[in-house]
Design a protein around this motif. Structure first.
Motif, PDB file in Angstrom:
ATOM      1  N   ASP A 123       0.835  -1.195   0.000  1.00  0.00           N
ATOM      2  CA  ASP A 123       0.000   0.000   0.000  1.00  0.00           C
ATOM      3  C   ASP A 123       0.876   1.254   0.000  1.00  0.00           C
ATOM      4  O   ASP A 123       1.807   1.370   0.800  1.00  0.00           O
ATOM      5  CB  ASP A 123      -0.902  -0.005   1.243  1.00  0.00           C
ATOM      6  N   ALA A 124       0.565   2.203  -0.885  1.00  0.00           N
ATOM      7  CA  ALA A 124       1.412   3.391  -1.049  1.00  0.00           C
ATOM      8  C   ALA A 124       1.502   4.220   0.225  1.00  0.00           C
ATOM      9  O   ALA A 124       2.592   4.651   0.620  1.00  0.00           O
ATOM     10  CB  ALA A 124       0.887   4.249  -2.202  1.00  0.00           C
ATOM     11  N   GLU A 183       0.893  15.160 -11.026  1.00  0.00           N
ATOM     12  CA  GLU A 183      -0.039  14.081 -11.306  1.00  0.00           C
ATOM     13  C   GLU A 183       0.276  13.495 -12.681  1.00  0.00           C
ATOM     14  O   GLU A 183       0.867  14.152 -13.537  1.00  0.00           O
ATOM     15  CB  GLU A 183      -1.475  14.608 -11.298  1.00  0.00           C
ATOM     16  N   ARG A 184      -0.115  12.243 -12.859  1.00  0.00           N
ATOM     17  CA  ARG A 184       0.073  11.610 -14.161  1.00  0.00           C
ATOM     18  C   ARG A 184      -0.705  12.391 -15.214  1.00  0.00           C
ATOM     19  O   ARG A 184      -1.899  12.661 -15.043  1.00  0.00           O
ATOM     20  CB  ARG A 184      -0.418  10.165 -14.098  1.00  0.00           C
ATOM     21  N   SER A 216       6.443  -1.419 -13.742  1.00  0.00           N
ATOM     22  CA  SER A 216       5.035  -1.765 -13.608  1.00  0.00           C
ATOM     23  C   SER A 216       4.825  -3.250 -13.312  1.00  0.00           C
ATOM     24  O   SER A 216       3.791  -3.633 -12.775  1.00  0.00           O
ATOM     25  CB  SER A 216       4.279  -1.396 -14.896  1.00  0.00           C
ATOM     26  N   THR A 277       4.623   3.883  -6.551  1.00  0.00           N
ATOM     27  CA  THR A 277       4.483   4.222  -7.966  1.00  0.00           C
ATOM     28  C   THR A 277       3.304   3.531  -8.621  1.00  0.00           C
ATOM     29  O   THR A 277       2.907   2.419  -8.253  1.00  0.00           O
ATOM     30  CB  THR A 277       5.756   3.850  -8.753  1.00  0.00           C
ATOM     31  N   GLY A 278       2.763   4.197  -9.622  1.00  0.00           N
ATOM     32  CA  GLY A 278       1.723   3.619 -10.462  1.00  0.00           C
ATOM     33  C   GLY A 278       2.283   3.351 -11.839  1.00  0.00           C
ATOM     34  O   GLY A 278       3.464   3.036 -12.000  1.00  0.00           O
ATOM     35  N   TYR A 279       1.470   3.541 -12.851  1.00  0.00           N
ATOM     36  CA  TYR A 279       1.868   3.278 -14.231  1.00  0.00           C
ATOM     37  C   TYR A 279       3.059   4.149 -14.633  1.00  0.00           C
ATOM     38  O   TYR A 279       3.077   5.358 -14.395  1.00  0.00           O
ATOM     39  CB  TYR A 279       0.682   3.548 -15.154  1.00  0.00           C
ATOM     40  N   LYS A 284       1.671   7.429  -7.067  1.00  0.00           N
ATOM     41  CA  LYS A 284       0.258   7.169  -6.774  1.00  0.00           C
ATOM     42  C   LYS A 284      -0.338   8.301  -5.937  1.00  0.00           C
ATOM     43  O   LYS A 284      -1.535   8.583  -6.032  1.00  0.00           O
ATOM     44  CB  LYS A 284       0.119   5.847  -6.012  1.00  0.00           C
ATOM     45  N   ARG A 285       0.498   8.918  -5.107  1.00  0.00           N
ATOM     46  CA  ARG A 285       0.032  10.004  -4.236  1.00  0.00           C
ATOM     47  C   ARG A 285       0.869  11.254  -4.562  1.00  0.00           C
ATOM     48  O   ARG A 285       1.808  11.585  -3.846  1.00  0.00           O
ATOM     49  CB  ARG A 285       0.175   9.612  -2.761  1.00  0.00           C
TER      50      ARG A 285
END
Length: 359
Positions: A123-124, A183-184, A216, A277-279, A284-285
C-alpha cells in the motif's frame, strides 16, 4: 572513521541469490570506503539503531577547525537524503564543502545502501509512512532538534512528506530535482494544439526508458539481480554517466561498482518505492496535492538541473500553491538530474547560501 559491526546478512526468499550475484554487504562496504576516503573533514560513520532494531547507516561530517572553536555547535545541521537506488557515497563531491560551517548528516534510507532491508507493504500510504517513521526515529535517536532537510529525487519526495508531518523539526526544506510531485498527465485529445505548452525538456535517459516498463511488472532493478555475474557490466553500460561525473576522483569503475553493490542486494526500499508508484513510475500520491499542508512559514527551495528530464514546472506550481515568498525555484545551468554531481561547485554554493539564511 568509526565503524560498527557489519549489517545482518541478506535473508528471506532471495537468500540463494548471492551465489549467482557477485555482491555482498562486505563488498558494498569496501566500495563505499574507497569513496569516503576522499573526504578531507572529520567523518564519523556508524549504524543508528531504531527502536524496532532496524539500523540506518549514517555519516556525520564536520570541519576540523570549526570543531576546535565550537563554531559548529550552534549551527543548524544539514541533513541530506539520497534518491532512488543511491546511498551516502553519491554525496562525495558535496560533503566537504557543505560541512565548512555546520555539521552535515547523510544517511542511507531504510531499505537502501547499507541500512537494514525490512519488508515494505504494498500500500502506497503505508510504505510512505514506513519511510517517514524511520526518518523520524533516526532523528530522535541522534537528538537533532531542528535541521535543514535536503532531499534528491525520491529523497525530495520523502523529505517533503516528512516536513508535512514534522514541520517543527525543519528550518528549511531543499528539494533537488524531486520525484513524485506532478499528477500523471492525461492523454491529449486528438487535434489539440501544444503551442501553449512549455518548451519540452529533454526526455528521460536511455536507462530510465528501459526500466519504466519493468517498474510496472517487477521491482525496478530486478534486471540487475537477474543478470547475475553480468550485473556489474550492465550497470556500466546503462550508467556510464556516473563514471564521467566522478572521473577526476576515480579513474576506474569505483562509482558504478558502488551503485551495483547498492542495488544488487536484497530488494527492500526498492519494493517500498514500487509501492509508491503507479503506471510508468508516476507517483500514486502526487506530492503537489499535499504541499498546501506545509506551514506557510516553512521556507522551501527547489533546485533543478536546467537540462534535467525532471520537469521544473512542478516547482513553479508549488510556488503558486504556497506563495512566492515562501517558495523559490532555482535552475542550475549545464546540470541534469544529478545536479549535485553535474555542477558540484555551483550546487554547493547555492546550498551553502541557503543554509546561511538559517543561521
Amino acid at each position: 572513521m568509526q565503524d560498527e559491526t557489519e549489517l545482518e546478512p541478506n535473508s528471506g526468499t532471495w537468500s540463494w541469490w548471492p551465489s549467482w550475484r557477485p555482491t555482498s554487504m562486505s563488498l558494498l562496504k569496501t566500495a563505499e570506503a574507497k569513496i569516503l576516503a576522499c573526504i578531507q573533514n572529520e567523518v564519523w560513520s556508524r549504524f543508528v539503531t531504531l527502536p524496532n532494531q532496524n539500523r540506518i547507516w549514517t555519516l556525520t561530517v564536520s570541519n576540523k577547525t570549526a570543531q576546535k572553536t565550537s563554531e559548529q555547535a550552534s549551527q543548524t545541521p544539514l541533513v541530506m537524503v539520497h534518491g532512488f537506488g543511491g546511498g551516502v557515497g553519491l554525496w562525495i563531491r558535496n560533503l566537504d564543502a557543505l560541512s565548512r560551517r555546520r555539521p552535515v548528516y547523510a544517511f542511507d534510507l531504510l531499505g537502501f545502501g547499507r541500512s537494514s532491508r525490512p519488508s515494505f507493504p504494498a500500500d502506497a500510504s503505508l510504505a510512505e509512512e514506513q519511510f517517514i517513521s524511520s526518518i523520524e526515529q533516526w532523528r530522535q535517536s541522534l537528538g537533532l532538534e531542528r535541521m535543514i532537510l535536503l532531499g534528491h529525487s525520491l529523497g525530495g519526495y520523502l523529505a517533503t512528506s516528512y516536513s508535512i508531518q514534522y514541520p517543527e523539526r525543519v528550518s528549511h526544506l531543499i528539494l533537488v530535482d524531486p520525484w513524485g510531485f506532478p499528477e500523471r498527465p492525461q492523454p491529449q485529445p486528438e487535434g489539440s494544439s501544444s503551442q501553449d505548452l512549455e518548451v519540452k525538456r529533454p526526455g528521460p535517459p536511455r536507462w530510465v526508458k528501459a526500466l519504466l516498463p519493468v517498474v510496472s511488472l517487477f521491482n525496478p532493478l530486478a534486471i540487475i539481480r537477474a543478470a547475475g555475474p553480468w550485473g556489474p557490466g550492465l550497470v556500466n553500460r546503462f550508467r556510464p554517466d556516473f563514471k564521467r561525473k566522478f572521473e577526476d576522483l576515480f579513474d576506474d569503475n569505483t562509482m558504478t561498482e558502488y551503485l551495483y553493490h547498492c542495488n544488487a542486494q536484497t530488494p527492500s526500499g526498492e519494493v517500498g518505492f514500487k509501492a509508491l508508484t503507479g503506471y510508468m513510475a508516476w507517483a500514486k500520491r502526487p506530492m503537489l496535492q499535499r504541499v498546501n499542508l506545509l506551514p506557510p512559514s516553512l521556507p522551501v527551495t527547489l533546485l533543478y538541473g536546467a537540462s534535467s528530464w525532471m520537469d521544473s514546472s512542478s516547482g513553479k506550481l508549488m510556488a503558486q500553491i504556497r506563495g512566492q515568498d515562501s517558495t523559490r525555484v532555482v535552475l542550475i545551468d549545464d546540470a541534469s538530474h544529478h545536479v549535485y554531481a553535474d555542477q558540484p561547485e555551483e550546487f554547493n554554493r547555492v546550498v551553502e547560501n541557503i543554509c546561511n539564511t538559517v543561521d
